[in-house]
Scaffold this motif. Structure first.
Motif, mmCIF file in Angstrom:
data_model
loop_
_atom_site.group_PDB
_atom_site.id
_atom_site.type_symbol
_atom_site.label_atom_id
_atom_site.label_comp_id
_atom_site.label_asym_id
_atom_site.label_seq_id
_atom_site.Cartn_x
_atom_site.Cartn_y
_atom_site.Cartn_z
ATOM 1 N N LEU A 108 26.695 17.064 15.558
ATOM 2 C CA LEU A 108 27.739 16.799 16.556
ATOM 3 C C LEU A 108 28.649 18.025 16.685
ATOM 4 O O LEU A 108 29.031 18.625 15.687
ATOM 5 C CB LEU A 108 28.574 15.573 16.151
ATOM 6 C CG LEU A 108 29.521 15.056 17.245
ATOM 7 C CD1 LEU A 108 28.753 14.188 18.244
ATOM 8 C CD2 LEU A 108 30.671 14.243 16.662
ATOM 9 N N ARG A 111 35.043 18.302 18.134
ATOM 10 C CA ARG A 111 35.872 18.026 19.313
ATOM 11 C C ARG A 111 37.322 18.378 19.000
ATOM 12 O O ARG A 111 37.790 18.106 17.888
ATOM 13 C CB ARG A 111 35.845 16.537 19.660
ATOM 14 C CG ARG A 111 34.471 15.889 19.714
ATOM 15 C CD ARG A 111 33.748 16.286 20.984
ATOM 16 N NE ARG A 111 32.772 15.308 21.404
ATOM 17 C CZ ARG A 111 31.452 15.425 21.223
ATOM 18 N NH1 ARG A 111 30.950 16.434 20.551
ATOM 19 N NH2 ARG A 111 30.631 14.507 21.709
ATOM 20 N N GLU A 113 40.001 16.851 19.817
ATOM 21 C CA GLU A 113 40.838 15.699 19.437
ATOM 22 C C GLU A 113 40.693 15.352 17.955
ATOM 23 O O GLU A 113 41.574 14.718 17.371
ATOM 24 C CB GLU A 113 40.569 14.479 20.324
ATOM 25 C CG GLU A 113 39.148 13.969 20.343
ATOM 26 C CD GLU A 113 38.299 14.599 21.445
ATOM 27 O OE1 GLU A 113 38.595 15.741 21.869
ATOM 28 O OE2 GLU A 113 37.317 13.948 21.861
ATOM 29 N N ASN A 205 35.090 10.401 10.622
ATOM 30 C CA ASN A 205 34.884 10.348 12.077
ATOM 31 C C ASN A 205 33.488 9.768 12.257
ATOM 32 O O ASN A 205 32.530 10.502 12.480
ATOM 33 C CB ASN A 205 35.007 11.740 12.691
ATOM 34 C CG ASN A 205 34.682 11.737 14.185
ATOM 35 O OD1 ASN A 205 34.657 10.676 14.816
ATOM 36 N ND2 ASN A 205 34.415 12.908 14.730
ATOM 37 N N PRO A 206 33.368 8.444 12.142
ATOM 38 C CA PRO A 206 32.038 7.829 12.172
ATOM 39 C C PRO A 206 31.539 7.694 13.609
ATOM 40 O O PRO A 206 32.309 7.918 14.550
ATOM 41 C CB PRO A 206 32.298 6.451 11.566
ATOM 42 C CG PRO A 206 33.682 6.123 12.009
ATOM 43 C CD PRO A 206 34.424 7.442 12.019
ATOM 44 N N PRO A 207 30.277 7.335 13.800
ATOM 45 C CA PRO A 207 29.804 7.056 15.161
ATOM 46 C C PRO A 207 30.582 5.860 15.707
ATOM 47 O O PRO A 207 30.733 4.857 15.002
ATOM 48 C CB PRO A 207 28.332 6.666 14.962
ATOM 49 C CG PRO A 207 27.986 7.041 13.564
ATOM 50 C CD PRO A 207 29.249 7.091 12.785
ATOM 51 N N TYR A 208 31.059 5.955 16.954
ATOM 52 C CA TYR A 208 31.841 4.815 17.475
ATOM 53 C C TYR A 208 31.591 4.503 18.944
ATOM 54 O O TYR A 208 32.346 3.762 19.565
ATOM 55 C CB TYR A 208 33.331 4.990 17.200
ATOM 56 C CG TYR A 208 33.997 6.246 17.709
ATOM 57 C CD1 TYR A 208 34.179 6.482 19.071
ATOM 58 C CD2 TYR A 208 34.510 7.180 16.808
ATOM 59 C CE1 TYR A 208 34.823 7.623 19.520
ATOM 60 C CE2 TYR A 208 35.152 8.332 17.244
ATOM 61 C CZ TYR A 208 35.319 8.544 18.596
ATOM 62 O OH TYR A 208 35.969 9.676 19.038
ATOM 63 N N ILE A 209 30.548 5.070 19.518
ATOM 64 C CA ILE A 209 30.229 4.757 20.919
ATOM 65 C C ILE A 209 29.456 3.431 20.968
ATOM 66 O O ILE A 209 28.581 3.197 20.126
ATOM 67 C CB ILE A 209 29.369 5.874 21.543
ATOM 68 C CG1 ILE A 209 29.999 7.251 21.319
ATOM 69 C CG2 ILE A 209 29.117 5.601 23.029
ATOM 70 C CD1 ILE A 209 31.236 7.530 22.110
ATOM 71 N N VAL A 221 26.356 15.451 26.082
ATOM 72 C CA VAL A 221 26.514 14.588 24.900
ATOM 73 C C VAL A 221 25.173 13.948 24.542
ATOM 74 O O VAL A 221 24.867 13.719 23.372
ATOM 75 C CB VAL A 221 27.609 13.525 25.128
ATOM 76 C CG1 VAL A 221 27.809 12.671 23.894
ATOM 77 C CG2 VAL A 221 28.919 14.185 25.522
ATOM 78 N N ALA A 228 25.040 10.348 15.259
ATOM 79 C CA ALA A 228 26.462 10.663 15.145
ATOM 80 C C ALA A 228 27.305 9.911 16.158
ATOM 81 O O ALA A 228 28.533 9.955 16.105
ATOM 82 C CB ALA A 228 26.680 12.169 15.325
ATOM 83 N N LEU A 229 26.658 9.217 17.091
ATOM 84 C CA LEU A 229 27.386 8.604 18.207
ATOM 85 C C LEU A 229 27.300 7.086 18.229
ATOM 86 O O LEU A 229 28.248 6.399 18.625
ATOM 87 C CB LEU A 229 26.824 9.134 19.535
ATOM 88 C CG LEU A 229 26.962 10.635 19.772
ATOM 89 C CD1 LEU A 229 26.095 11.076 20.948
ATOM 90 C CD2 LEU A 229 28.425 10.998 20.044
ATOM 91 N N GLU A 259 38.993 8.312 12.542
ATOM 92 C CA GLU A 259 39.004 8.614 13.978
ATOM 93 C C GLU A 259 38.387 7.426 14.709
ATOM 94 O O GLU A 259 37.460 6.783 14.207
ATOM 95 C CB GLU A 259 38.207 9.883 14.307
ATOM 96 C CG GLU A 259 38.204 10.117 15.823
ATOM 97 C CD GLU A 259 37.683 11.470 16.278
ATOM 98 O OE1 GLU A 259 37.966 12.479 15.604
ATOM 99 O OE2 GLU A 259 37.014 11.500 17.331
HETATM 100 N N1 GLN Z 1 34.295 11.697 20.361
HETATM 101 C C1 GLN Z 1 32.878 11.677 20.534
HETATM 102 C C2 GLN Z 1 32.532 11.518 21.998
HETATM 103 O O1 GLN Z 1 33.325 11.029 22.742
HETATM 104 C C3 GLN Z 1 32.265 10.550 19.755
HETATM 105 C C4 GLN Z 1 32.205 10.920 18.342
HETATM 106 C C5 GLN Z 1 31.873 9.759 17.484
HETATM 107 O O2 GLN Z 1 31.196 8.790 17.845
HETATM 108 N N2 GLN Z 1 32.369 9.837 16.306
HETATM 109 O O3 GLN Z 1 31.476 11.916 22.408
#
Ligand code: GLN
Length: 297
Positions: A108, A111, A113, A205-209, A221, A228-229, A259
């Motif tokens: 990844l 970013r 942020e 900062n785990p995957p969070y989508i 992306v 990672a997403l 995050e």
């Molecule tokens: N911030 C990333 C994005 O918007 C996502 C990273 C994550 O899942 N940790 O693509």
């Protein structure tokens, strides 16, 4: 500045000049359908990546002939960029927290942020000498390496599951001279035995989508590792498990910092509180969006 800023410089021999080549690349990038962002900057960065010349040097030396080999290499990067490869992968290096990080397919891209996560972690360990910190889902290592560089007295352990990402993590720790970082290859849900608390702070900062949103993400992306997403059906899979897993690893008063996606503040704060964290709060990034959840043991 006198003269027409946009007029091509005269050629000194038959070939294309550096300036002409750069402008041709810049035009190709800005003409691509759906071009977004700062294409002159992208062209300038790719140009510097190949020729080692920044904008200033290009202004001074723009009339020189471009070597055909390097021109070909530059044009190949422009072509790959037009085909949707992330700029950062083509450059092979990207800046995070003022430090250089190697990146490429399989990891990844750091970013901006996420710098908030580093700020909040540094703040959490102010006044603690030689603090022990743990970072989970480390990816490129940008978070643990940035923390370690700002706090040379800290010991920072980072855990990353993907062998491809882990290679970047190790490289980035040594690139930045962060001898106080220990990169570990492993699964955060079956932590390697070297991970022993108590920690003053734990970052992730785990995957969070949301899984259903992965297919509609920006083309760039989609070139990044799905591992990672992908945060599961509702994007919250990791936040259901990380707080319970981290609580016993923290020293009393230790801080968990996660995050989050901009619409996950309430849900993740609720999960952290339910796992037993106190003083749970949500911090906003520079765009005013919820970005980090903190909780104290
Ligand atoms: N911030 C990333 C994005 O918007 C996502 C990273 C994550 O899942 N940790 O693509």
């Amino acid at each position: 500045m006198p003269g027409d800023h946009n007029a091509p410089l005269p050629r000194r021999d038959g070939g294309e000049t550096l300036e002409q080549l750069y402008r041709r690349g810049r035009k190709a990038l800005s003409d691509r359908p759906g071009a977004e962002g700062d294409t002159p900057m992208e062209a300038a960065l790719l140009f510097r990546g190949v020729f080692g010349l920044g904008r200033q040097e290009l202004l001074l030396r723009g009339g020189e002939a471009a070597s055909p080999d390097l021109a070909g290499a530059f044009w190949e990067l422009v072509r790959r960029r037009l085909a949707g490869e992330p700029l950062q992968y083509l450059l092979g290096e990207w800046e995070f927290y003022g430090l250089p990080f190697r990146v490429g397919p399989g990891v990844l891209i750091p970013r901006p942020e996420t710098e908030l996560l580093v700020d909040a972690a540094l703040e959490a360990v102010v006044g603690i000498s030689a603090p022990a910190l743990l970072d989970l889902c480390s990816g490129s290592g940008c978070v643990p390496v940035a923390i370690a560089c700002r706090r040379p007295d800290a010991r920072v352990t980072g855990v990353e599951l993907s062998p491809e990402a882990f290679r970047y993590f190790r490289e980035n720790a040594s690139l930045n001279g962060a001898g106080n970082v220990t990169p570990l290859l492993g699964d955060v849900f079956a932590l390697p035995p070297e991970v022993r608390g108590p920690f003053a702070a734990i970052t992730a900062n785990p995957p969070y989508i949301r899984r259903g949103e992965l297919a509609s993400l920006q083309a760039e992306v989609q070139r990044e590792p799905v591992l990672a997403l992908d945060g599961g059906e509702d994007g919250l899979d990791f936040y259901r498990r990380l707080p319970g897993l981290c609580l016993p690893l923290l020293a009393p008063g230790g801080v968990l910092l996660l995050e989050i996606g901009e619409d996950q503040g309430k849900a993740v704060a609720g999960l952290a509180a339910a796992a037993g964290f106190r003083q749970v709060e949500v911090r906003k990034d520079l765009s005013g969006l919820d970005r980090v959840v903190l909780g104290r043991r």
